[in-house]
Scaffold this active site. Structure first.
Site, PDB file in Angstrom:
ATOM      1  N   LYS A 188      85.551 -17.698  16.222  1.00 42.05           N
ATOM      2  CA  LYS A 188      85.635 -16.499  15.396  1.00 42.05           C
ATOM      3  C   LYS A 188      86.741 -15.571  15.886  1.00 42.05           C
ATOM      4  O   LYS A 188      87.568 -15.098  15.094  1.00 42.05           O
ATOM      5  CB  LYS A 188      84.300 -15.751  15.387  1.00 42.05           C
ATOM      6  CG  LYS A 188      84.294 -14.522  14.488  1.00 42.05           C
ATOM      7  CD  LYS A 188      82.960 -13.800  14.524  1.00 42.05           C
ATOM      8  CE  LYS A 188      82.770 -13.042  15.825  1.00 42.05           C
ATOM      9  NZ  LYS A 188      81.564 -12.204  15.824  1.00 42.05           N
ATOM     10  N   ASP A 216      81.711 -13.761  10.527  1.00 39.45           N
ATOM     11  CA  ASP A 216      80.790 -12.986  11.358  1.00 39.45           C
ATOM     12  C   ASP A 216      79.479 -12.805  10.590  1.00 39.45           C
ATOM     13  O   ASP A 216      79.264 -13.431   9.549  1.00 39.45           O
ATOM     14  CB  ASP A 216      81.403 -11.633  11.743  1.00 39.45           C
ATOM     15  CG  ASP A 216      81.496 -10.690  10.561  1.00 39.45           C
ATOM     16  OD1 ASP A 216      81.374 -11.144   9.397  1.00 39.45           O
ATOM     17  OD2 ASP A 216      81.679  -9.478  10.778  1.00 39.45           O
TER      18      ASP A 216
END
Length: 216
Positions: free
Chosen positions: A120, A138
């Site tokens: 991420k 997220d």
């Protein structure tokens, strides 16, 4: 959800916010990397408060590395998991200096080799700092993708794969920012603001929130 609906969703999000970007404050790719590292399980607001104090004093790998863990902690101790993050930041600075000439690497492999940097974080840096069409997933994006039917999946990896497959190339550069902002301010976790949503008629969420009564 069909391709036509997906395209219309991003067309509307783009019309509402033509130039979206991260809410983290930074001046260089390095500062963005550190801000994203600090933002794990923390709000962008809390990270910005810390980096506003840190970066004017130490905004480069050499200067932050010179602080050491104990010297860095006072700047970031208002952020969750600050001790672990301080260790990761200092070690990241050491690696950047030793192996990358003090610059942030542009490849996923090199980024993910840094302490505390997962897929991420690498996606955010590649997208926001270097303009790569990556989509970091997220909690906000995971929620929006599943709730709307845009790219449903049981975990973030599946959602990312579906987004990269389904989102048209013209929208991929900014898709991460549109979706995270939509999840942060409109499609919020407990009571989504469906009554104020520009894509409500395209969304496949069945339990849409009605317009609140006056005075509520």
């Amino acid at each position: 959800m069909n391709a036509e609906k997906r395209r219309e969703i991003f067309t509307r999000l783009r019309a509402a916010n033509p130039h979206p970007t991260t809410e983290l404050e930074y001046q260089t790719p390095f500062q963005l990397l550190i801000a994203v590292l600090l933002s794990a399980q923390a709000t962008d607001v809390s990270v910005n408060k810390a980096t506003r104090k840190l970066y004017p004093h130490a905004g480069t790998p050499k200067k932050i590395y010179a602080l050491g863990v104990e010297g860095l902690i006072p700047y970031i101790q208002t952020i969750g998991l600050y001790r672990t993050k301080a260790k990761n930041v200092i070690e990241t600075c050491r690696i950047l200096i030793a192996e990358h000439g003090g610059e942030v690497p542009r490849t996923r492999e090199a980024l993910e080799a840094l302490p505390g940097v997962g897929r991420k974080t690498a996606n955010v840096v590649m997208n926001t700092a270097f303009g790569e069409p990556t989509i970091a997933v997220d909690t906000h994006i995971f929620r929006v993708s599943n709730r709307t039917g845009l790219a449903p999946g049981k975990n973030v990896d599946i959602v990312e794969q579906k987004l990269m497959k389904f989102v048209a190339p013209e929208f991929q550069q900014d898709a991460h920012h549109w979706l995270i902002l939509h999840g942060r301010y409109t499609c919020i976790a407990r009571t989504p603001k469906c009554w104020n949503c520009v894509i409500a008629d395209l969304c496949e969420y069945k339990s849409k929130t009605p317009l609140p009564a006056k005075g509520v």
